[in-house]
Scaffold this motif. Structure first.
Motif, PDB file in Angstrom:
ATOM      1  N   GLU A 190      34.029 -40.095 -11.621  1.00 33.80           N
ATOM      2  CA  GLU A 190      32.716 -40.148 -11.401  1.00 33.80           C
ATOM      3  C   GLU A 190      32.036 -38.712 -12.303  1.00 33.80           C
ATOM      4  O   GLU A 190      30.886 -38.846 -12.348  1.00 33.80           O
ATOM      5  CB  GLU A 190      32.259 -40.067  -9.848  1.00 33.80           C
ATOM      6  N   GLN A 191      32.982 -37.975 -12.373  1.00 31.99           N
ATOM      7  CA  GLN A 191      32.712 -36.570 -12.875  1.00 31.99           C
ATOM      8  C   GLN A 191      33.515 -36.222 -14.131  1.00 31.99           C
ATOM      9  O   GLN A 191      34.401 -36.502 -13.868  1.00 31.99           O
ATOM     10  CB  GLN A 191      32.307 -35.230 -11.773  1.00 31.99           C
ATOM     11  N   VAL A 192      32.821 -35.254 -14.826  1.00 40.41           N
ATOM     12  CA  VAL A 192      33.898 -34.997 -16.189  1.00 40.41           C
ATOM     13  C   VAL A 192      33.809 -33.327 -16.145  1.00 40.41           C
ATOM     14  O   VAL A 192      32.616 -32.629 -15.860  1.00 40.41           O
ATOM     15  CB  VAL A 192      33.489 -35.497 -17.356  1.00 40.41           C
ATOM     16  N   LEU A 193      35.078 -32.672 -16.134  1.00 42.86           N
ATOM     17  CA  LEU A 193      34.995 -31.323 -16.567  1.00 42.86           C
ATOM     18  C   LEU A 193      35.369 -31.171 -18.051  1.00 42.86           C
ATOM     19  O   LEU A 193      36.260 -31.784 -18.438  1.00 42.86           O
ATOM     20  CB  LEU A 193      36.334 -30.584 -15.871  1.00 42.86           C
ATOM     21  N   PHE A 194      34.560 -30.810 -18.897  1.00 42.84           N
ATOM     22  CA  PHE A 194      34.532 -30.857 -20.203  1.00 42.84           C
ATOM     23  C   PHE A 194      34.880 -29.408 -20.857  1.00 42.84           C
ATOM     24  O   PHE A 194      34.172 -28.599 -20.453  1.00 42.84           O
ATOM     25  CB  PHE A 194      33.190 -31.227 -20.839  1.00 42.84           C
ATOM     26  N   LEU A 195      36.027 -29.212 -21.373  1.00 42.24           N
ATOM     27  CA  LEU A 195      36.534 -28.085 -22.003  1.00 42.24           C
ATOM     28  C   LEU A 195      36.494 -27.991 -23.359  1.00 42.24           C
ATOM     29  O   LEU A 195      36.681 -29.084 -24.124  1.00 42.24           O
ATOM     30  CB  LEU A 195      37.845 -27.562 -21.602  1.00 42.24           C
ATOM     31  N   PRO A 196      36.461 -26.857 -24.290  1.00 41.29           N
ATOM     32  CA  PRO A 196      35.940 -25.620 -23.760  1.00 41.29           C
ATOM     33  C   PRO A 196      34.601 -25.472 -24.298  1.00 41.29           C
ATOM     34  O   PRO A 196      33.910 -24.382 -24.016  1.00 41.29           O
ATOM     35  CB  PRO A 196      36.698 -24.595 -24.167  1.00 41.29           C
ATOM     36  N   ASP A 197      33.940 -26.500 -25.110  1.00 43.70           N
ATOM     37  CA  ASP A 197      32.821 -26.080 -25.702  1.00 43.70           C
ATOM     38  C   ASP A 197      31.666 -26.973 -24.979  1.00 43.70           C
ATOM     39  O   ASP A 197      31.402 -28.119 -24.882  1.00 43.70           O
ATOM     40  CB  ASP A 197      32.783 -26.913 -27.426  1.00 43.70           C
ATOM     41  N   GLN A 198      30.814 -26.036 -24.406  1.00 46.46           N
ATOM     42  CA  GLN A 198      29.794 -26.388 -23.661  1.00 46.46           C
ATOM     43  C   GLN A 198      28.603 -27.423 -24.402  1.00 46.46           C
ATOM     44  O   GLN A 198      28.070 -28.324 -24.073  1.00 46.46           O
ATOM     45  CB  GLN A 198      28.840 -25.411 -22.891  1.00 46.46           C
ATOM     46  N   HIS A 199      28.477 -26.844 -25.756  1.00 42.18           N
ATOM     47  CA  HIS A 199      27.501 -27.672 -26.670  1.00 42.18           C
ATOM     48  C   HIS A 199      27.913 -28.983 -26.872  1.00 42.18           C
ATOM     49  O   HIS A 199      27.008 -29.876 -26.986  1.00 42.18           O
ATOM     50  CB  HIS A 199      27.305 -26.763 -27.869  1.00 42.18           C
ATOM     51  N   LEU A 200      28.932 -29.080 -27.405  1.00 45.27           N
ATOM     52  CA  LEU A 200      29.493 -30.395 -27.654  1.00 45.27           C
ATOM     53  C   LEU A 200      29.474 -31.430 -26.386  1.00 45.27           C
ATOM     54  O   LEU A 200      29.038 -32.594 -26.702  1.00 45.27           O
ATOM     55  CB  LEU A 200      31.008 -30.493 -28.095  1.00 45.27           C
ATOM     56  N   GLY A 201      29.908 -30.793 -25.453  1.00 49.69           N
ATOM     57  CA  GLY A 201      29.729 -31.792 -24.258  1.00 49.69           C
ATOM     58  C   GLY A 201      28.510 -31.822 -23.726  1.00 49.69           C
ATOM     59  O   GLY A 201      28.044 -33.179 -23.424  1.00 49.69           O
ATOM     60  N   ARG A 202      27.493 -30.861 -23.792  1.00 51.82           N
ATOM     61  CA  ARG A 202      26.066 -31.338 -23.468  1.00 51.82           C
ATOM     62  C   ARG A 202      25.455 -32.206 -24.388  1.00 51.82           C
ATOM     63  O   ARG A 202      24.740 -33.211 -24.186  1.00 51.82           O
ATOM     64  CB  ARG A 202      25.338 -29.936 -23.321  1.00 51.82           C
ATOM     65  N   ASN A 203      25.484 -31.927 -25.708  1.00 52.25           N
ATOM     66  CA  ASN A 203      24.930 -32.712 -26.757  1.00 52.25           C
ATOM     67  C   ASN A 203      25.325 -34.200 -26.458  1.00 52.25           C
ATOM     68  O   ASN A 203      24.628 -35.064 -26.941  1.00 52.25           O
ATOM     69  CB  ASN A 203      25.275 -32.206 -28.153  1.00 52.25           C
ATOM     70  N   THR A 204      26.671 -34.468 -26.467  1.00 55.37           N
ATOM     71  CA  THR A 204      27.232 -35.774 -26.299  1.00 55.37           C
ATOM     72  C   THR A 204      26.637 -36.393 -25.031  1.00 55.37           C
ATOM     73  O   THR A 204      26.239 -37.721 -24.939  1.00 55.37           O
ATOM     74  CB  THR A 204      28.802 -35.966 -26.387  1.00 55.37           C
ATOM     75  N   ALA A 205      26.740 -35.761 -23.977  1.00 54.26           N
ATOM     76  CA  ALA A 205      26.089 -36.353 -22.781  1.00 54.26           C
ATOM     77  C   ALA A 205      24.722 -36.796 -22.749  1.00 54.26           C
ATOM     78  O   ALA A 205      24.454 -37.970 -22.344  1.00 54.26           O
ATOM     79  CB  ALA A 205      26.319 -35.439 -21.635  1.00 54.26           C
ATOM     80  N   VAL A 206      23.867 -35.885 -23.212  1.00 55.16           N
ATOM     81  CA  VAL A 206      22.396 -36.024 -23.362  1.00 55.16           C
ATOM     82  C   VAL A 206      21.845 -36.794 -24.582  1.00 55.16           C
ATOM     83  O   VAL A 206      21.286 -37.848 -24.256  1.00 55.16           O
ATOM     84  CB  VAL A 206      21.892 -34.656 -23.108  1.00 55.16           C
ATOM     85  N   LEU A 207      22.483 -36.752 -25.642  1.00 58.66           N
ATOM     86  CA  LEU A 207      22.072 -37.385 -26.662  1.00 58.66           C
ATOM     87  C   LEU A 207      22.818 -38.593 -27.020  1.00 58.66           C
ATOM     88  O   LEU A 207      22.258 -39.699 -27.703  1.00 58.66           O
ATOM     89  CB  LEU A 207      22.344 -36.350 -28.012  1.00 58.66           C
ATOM     90  N   GLU A 208      23.955 -38.809 -26.474  1.00 57.71           N
ATOM     91  CA  GLU A 208      24.692 -40.195 -26.557  1.00 57.71           C
ATOM     92  C   GLU A 208      24.835 -40.966 -25.473  1.00 57.71           C
ATOM     93  O   GLU A 208      25.234 -42.199 -25.582  1.00 57.71           O
ATOM     94  CB  GLU A 208      25.625 -39.741 -27.419  1.00 57.71           C
ATOM     95  N   MET A 209      24.778 -40.455 -24.527  1.00 55.22           N
ATOM     96  CA  MET A 209      25.071 -41.266 -23.107  1.00 55.22           C
ATOM     97  C   MET A 209      23.884 -41.394 -21.996  1.00 55.22           C
ATOM     98  O   MET A 209      24.206 -41.782 -21.248  1.00 55.22           O
ATOM     99  CB  MET A 209      26.288 -40.395 -22.451  1.00 55.22           C
ATOM    100  N   GLY A 210      22.693 -41.024 -22.536  1.00 56.85           N
ATOM    101  CA  GLY A 210      21.748 -40.922 -21.735  1.00 56.85           C
ATOM    102  C   GLY A 210      21.482 -40.263 -20.603  1.00 56.85           C
ATOM    103  O   GLY A 210      20.758 -40.490 -19.341  1.00 56.85           O
ATOM    104  N   MET A 211      22.344 -39.137 -20.404  1.00 61.02           N
ATOM    105  CA  MET A 211      22.247 -38.165 -19.232  1.00 61.02           C
ATOM    106  C   MET A 211      20.999 -37.093 -19.499  1.00 61.02           C
ATOM    107  O   MET A 211      20.674 -37.064 -20.507  1.00 61.02           O
ATOM    108  CB  MET A 211      23.718 -37.496 -18.833  1.00 61.02           C
ATOM    109  N   THR A 212      20.678 -36.487 -18.467  1.00 59.20           N
ATOM    110  CA  THR A 212      19.797 -35.571 -18.655  1.00 59.20           C
ATOM    111  C   THR A 212      20.380 -34.182 -18.602  1.00 59.20           C
ATOM    112  O   THR A 212      21.519 -33.913 -18.213  1.00 59.20           O
ATOM    113  CB  THR A 212      18.837 -35.510 -17.379  1.00 59.20           C
ATOM    114  N   LEU A 213      19.479 -33.138 -18.863  1.00 62.75           N
ATOM    115  CA  LEU A 213      20.224 -31.633 -18.823  1.00 62.75           C
ATOM    116  C   LEU A 213      20.692 -31.447 -17.514  1.00 62.75           C
ATOM    117  O   LEU A 213      21.646 -30.615 -17.187  1.00 62.75           O
ATOM    118  CB  LEU A 213      19.080 -30.677 -19.526  1.00 62.75           C
ATOM    119  N   GLU A 214      19.681 -32.039 -16.537  1.00 65.02           N
ATOM    120  CA  GLU A 214      20.066 -31.886 -15.037  1.00 65.02           C
ATOM    121  C   GLU A 214      21.464 -32.231 -14.561  1.00 65.02           C
ATOM    122  O   GLU A 214      21.848 -31.730 -13.553  1.00 65.02           O
ATOM    123  CB  GLU A 214      18.912 -32.150 -14.319  1.00 65.02           C
ATOM    124  N   ASP A 215      21.941 -33.183 -15.157  1.00 62.62           N
ATOM    125  CA  ASP A 215      23.026 -33.873 -14.898  1.00 62.62           C
ATOM    126  C   ASP A 215      24.266 -32.930 -15.226  1.00 62.62           C
ATOM    127  O   ASP A 215      25.481 -33.080 -15.007  1.00 62.62           O
ATOM    128  CB  ASP A 215      23.427 -35.084 -15.748  1.00 62.62           C
TER     129      ASP A 215
END
Ligand code: SF4
Length: 383
Positions: A190-215
């Motif tokens: 249900e959750q992902v621990l994304f290592l070590p680059d916060q930017h790649l993780g955030r950009n993929t989650a928000v821009l490609e997977m429809g998540m929000t910054l608050e997720d």
């Protein structure tokens, strides 16, 4: 744990020694950078070694080094290229430490992977150490969520971290397949621990997977429980490790605005390791391979401001004289650790091999390699 030759070296990713430059020592004579005979020496050593050596060159390497590469590419392509050359006993990796580790994991036990300068580390990979990640997992267990979190690590991480992820049923990803890796992970947890680059993780989650910054929450390894409450850990979909690339992290929203004002009609093309406010202001986002292809396909006369490492941008500008290719930032932005591999170090490594000596061999211990390989194989098996 990684092991290497018995030089008095600082293991990259294993700590810091700010009082010295341990890690840069080369026994014997290191030719000076100004030596006019270096190119001839490199050519002669490579010829003498013939098919016994295979030289890999990452896109961010200097031109003086790239000219001797048998293949060029990003870190994952190069590791696969090395694995496809089982007959070459020596793999000289002109890149950084974590890439040489991945090559060692993917090549045969008989092949020796050599990094011409052991100081060629990666500041991003060094931002997640094994002990820190173990502590993080303990914090997730304390919050009662370790069994529903799937770890995903970017290729730009040490073998120890890839091994950790493999042990915990996770996957490695690259900047090209991060969305597919996250899709795979969210099908299993249900959750992902994304290592070590916060930017790649955030950009993929928000821009490609429809998540929000608050997720997304950011786990700071220097603070107890990452500086997060149990509730924050439980509620987040993406737990982003607080790491970043010191090269791509430099680009700012202001650099995008400035180039748009200065160059009308410019296309802004950036790597997904850039900050979220930069990628959202850009026209195109993609890995180094994507950037190279985008420039190949670009119209003559078009203008491109590129947000990635400067050696690659300079090479693209030289390869496309019919296009207006520029660096996105005004300040010089080489990757300092990539640049540790220079022609003197390459000559030293090749000439050592000619003498029958194996310098700066990178090896990953069998247990770590086994689990890291599981996470890498899982990436290869992604749909
Ligand atoms: S460009 Fe960034 S991620 Fe790549 S090796 Fe350099 S510091 Fe590491």
């Amino acid at each position: 744990m990684t092991t290497t030759t018995d030089l008095p070296l600082l293991f990259l990713g294993k700590g810091a020694d700010p009082a010295t430059e341990r890690g840069v020592e080369c026994p014997g004579d290191l030719p000076p950078a100004s030596d006019p005979a270096l190119v001839a020496r490199a050519r002669a050593a490579k010829e003498a070694l013939g098919d016994s050596v295979f030289v890999l060159g990452h896109h961010y390497q200097r031109d003086e080094v790239i000219q001797f590469a048998d293949v060029t590419g990003d870190s994952f392509k190069l590791a696969r290229d090395a694995a496809a050359k089982p007959d070459a006993p020596y793999i000289v990796f002109c890149g950084v430490h974590f890439m040489a580790e991945s090559a060692d994991i993917l090549t045969t036990p008989e092949q020796k992977v050599i990094l011409p300068d052991l100081a060629a580390g990666c500041s991003m990979a060094d931002m997640a150490t094994f002990d820190q990640v173990e502590d993080c997992w303990d914090a997730l267990a304390d919050a009662g969520i370790a069994d529903r979190v799937v770890p995903v690590t970017y290729m730009n991480s040490s073998a120890d971290i890839k091994g950790f992820v493999g042990r915990h049923g996770g996957v490695v990803c690259t900047s090209s397949n991060a969305k597919r890796a996250l899709d795979w992970a969210f099908a299993r947890g249900e959750q992902v621990l994304f290592l070590p680059d916060q930017h790649l993780g955030r950009n993929t989650a928000v821009l490609e997977m429809g998540m929000t910054l608050e997720d997304c929450v950011v786990y700071n390894p220097r603070r107890p429980s990452g500086g997060l409450t149990r509730e924050q850990l439980r509620n987040a979909k993406m737990i982003l490790w607080q790491g970043h690339c010191s090269v791509h992290g430099r680009f700012s929203r202001a650099s995008v605005d400035e180039v748009r004002e200065r160059v009308p009609g410019v296309n802004v093309l950036v790597h997904p390791e850039c900050r979220h406010e930069v990628v959202t202001a850009a026209d195109y986002i993609g890995s180094t391979e994507y950037i190279i292809k985008a420039l190949d396909a670009a119209e003559p006369g078009s203008s491109w401001a590129i947000g990635t490492e400067l050696n690659l941008v300079k090479r693209l500008a030289a390869a496309h004289p019919d296009k207006n290719v520029m660096f996105l930032d005004k300040a010089v932005c080489f990757c300092s650790t990539m640049n540790r591999i220079d022609l003197p170090h390459l000559v030293w490594a090749l000439e050592s091999l000619v003498r029958g000596e194996v310098p700066n061999q990178i090896t990953v211990d069998p247990d770590t390699a086994h689990h890291a390989r599981a996470a890498l194989d899982q990436m290869l098996a992604l749909p």
